[in-house]
Write an enzyme that holds these catalytic residues in place. Structure first.
Site, PDB file in Angstrom:
ATOM      1  CB  CYS A   1      -0.834   0.142   1.207  1.00 56.88           C
ATOM      2  SG  CYS A   1      -1.570   1.394   1.029  1.00 56.88           S
TER       3      CYS A   1
ATOM      4  CB  CYS B   1      -0.595   2.202   4.099  1.00 57.59           C
ATOM      5  SG  CYS B   1      -1.396   1.847   3.168  1.00 57.59           S
ATOM      6  CG  ASP B   2       3.512   1.366   4.519  1.00 61.31           C
ATOM      7  OD1 ASP B   2       3.070   1.699   5.608  1.00 61.31           O
ATOM      8  OD2 ASP B   2       3.374   0.452   4.060  1.00 61.31           O
TER       9      ASP B   2
END
Ligand code: NDP
Length: 315
Positions: free
Chosen positions: A136, A139-140
């Site tokens: 992701c 997300c990261d």
């Protein structure tokens, strides 16, 4: 087989399921939630979550899910362990089998079973999970500012993730197994024209290396051909974008799903084609797949369930 009747059954314990449970609990629907195979959902496999509103310093994925769980419990949601193994949605009340041994008859059903990112199946993906391997970018990606990353995949997701990461990282390699991209024309153009993105066509990632985190990827160019070439490429982050699998299999005989398996809902709502059956979160979302959007649709599903029960005089 044991049968239990409930007003509102929620399947899945990600942000969508727990948010539905909070709202349904506060609306006196006495919701029963089954946590599924991975209690807490996909966020329990991530480290820091920095984009969920309300946490200015960020929060660990497992802690966030624990907070949501406690909040749902506080309003009387009956949270249980168990996996939905079969469904009969042919008529209300809807019948869901739990762990193959118990049937729940539910007046309303909220399906929030999520989706799972696909991985290549390399041992190193597990070895470096949370240490440079991610599925992701939203997300990261932030952890890879000014660093070098690789994205695997040639579809729209991979191209979107590569462009997103290129806004943060110093360099992005897109590892594509075929000699062409499968993504839409517009995404292909964005990727091919981006100065920070380099597409490695006809490449397969076969392993990762690094001391205490990912430091590089083992690549094979034109795998299996007479001119096959193996080499290592230094990277700091390895992102998988080879598709997701929505957890919708047991509902497919009753609900419409798209070609990938995402449950189709009425646009802008969690309503499925069956009255009283709602789908929330990633199982019905091929586009955003964020914790906050999942929580939003979980809220919508619980409000819909309350209105449905109320209209039927079942409250
Ligand atoms: P896709 O199935 O479209 O693409 C998957 C990609 O991963 C393909 O390039 C595929 O390669 C590659 N791949 C799969 N398995 C492997 C493997 N084992 N090793 C290496 N490469 C692999 O998935 P997406 O998640 O990209 O998209 C899913 C759907 O969602 C699509 O319909 C897409 O259009 C849509 N979508 C739309 C968006 C938008 O409109 N904004 C954004 C994101 C997705 P190969 O081509 O060789 O099979």
């Amino acid at each position: 087989m044991e049968i239990e009747k409930v007003k509102c059954l929620i399947i899945g314990s990600g942000p969508a399921g727990y948010t539905a449970a909070i709202y349904a609990g506060r609306a006196n629907l006495s919701p029963v939630l089954y946590a599924g195979l991975q209690p807490g959902g996909q966020l329990t496999t991530t480290t820091d979550v920095e984009n969920f509103p309300g946490y200015p310093e960020g929060i660990g994925g497992p802690e966030l899910m624990e907070d949501l769980r406690k909040q749902a419990e506080r309003f009387g949601a009956d949270l249980r362990y168990g996996v939905a193994t079969a469904a009969d949605l042919s008529k209300a009340p809807y019948k869901i089998t739990i762990d193959g041994e118990k049937t729940i008859e539910a007046e309303t059903l909220i399906i929030s079973t999520g989706a799972a990112a696909k991985y290549l199946g390399l041992e190193d993906e597990k070895k470096y999970a949370g240490m440079g391997v991610s599925a992701c970018a939203t997300c990261d990606g932030f952890f890879y500012r000014k660093k070098t990353v690789a994205v695997v995949g040639g579809g729209d997701t991979a191209c979107e993730e590569a462009v997103y990461l290129a806004g943060l990282a110093a360099k992005v390699y897109l590892i594509v197994r075929k000699p062409y991209l499968r993504a839409s024309k517009i995404m292909q153009e964005r990727v091919m024209q981006h100065e920070k993105i380099e597409v490695l066509f006809e490449h397969n990632a076969v392993g990762l290396y690094g001391e205490s985190g990912v430091e590089g990827v083992h690549l094979v160019q034109r795998m299996g051909e007479s001119d096959e070439k193996r080499y290592d490429l230094a990277i700091d982050g390895f992102f998988l974008a080879i598709g997701h699998k929505p957890n919708s299999d047991i509902f497919k005989p009753y609900l419409d799903t798209d070609e990938v398996g995402y449950i189709v809902t009425e646009p802008g709502t969690p309503r499925t084609k069956i009255p009283g059956v709602f789908a929330a979160g990633d199982v019905a979302d091929p586009h955003y797949r964020q914790a906050i959007t999942a929580a939003g649709t979980g809220c919508q599903a619980a409000i819909e369930a309350e209105r449905y029960l109320s209209a039927k005089g079942l409250l």
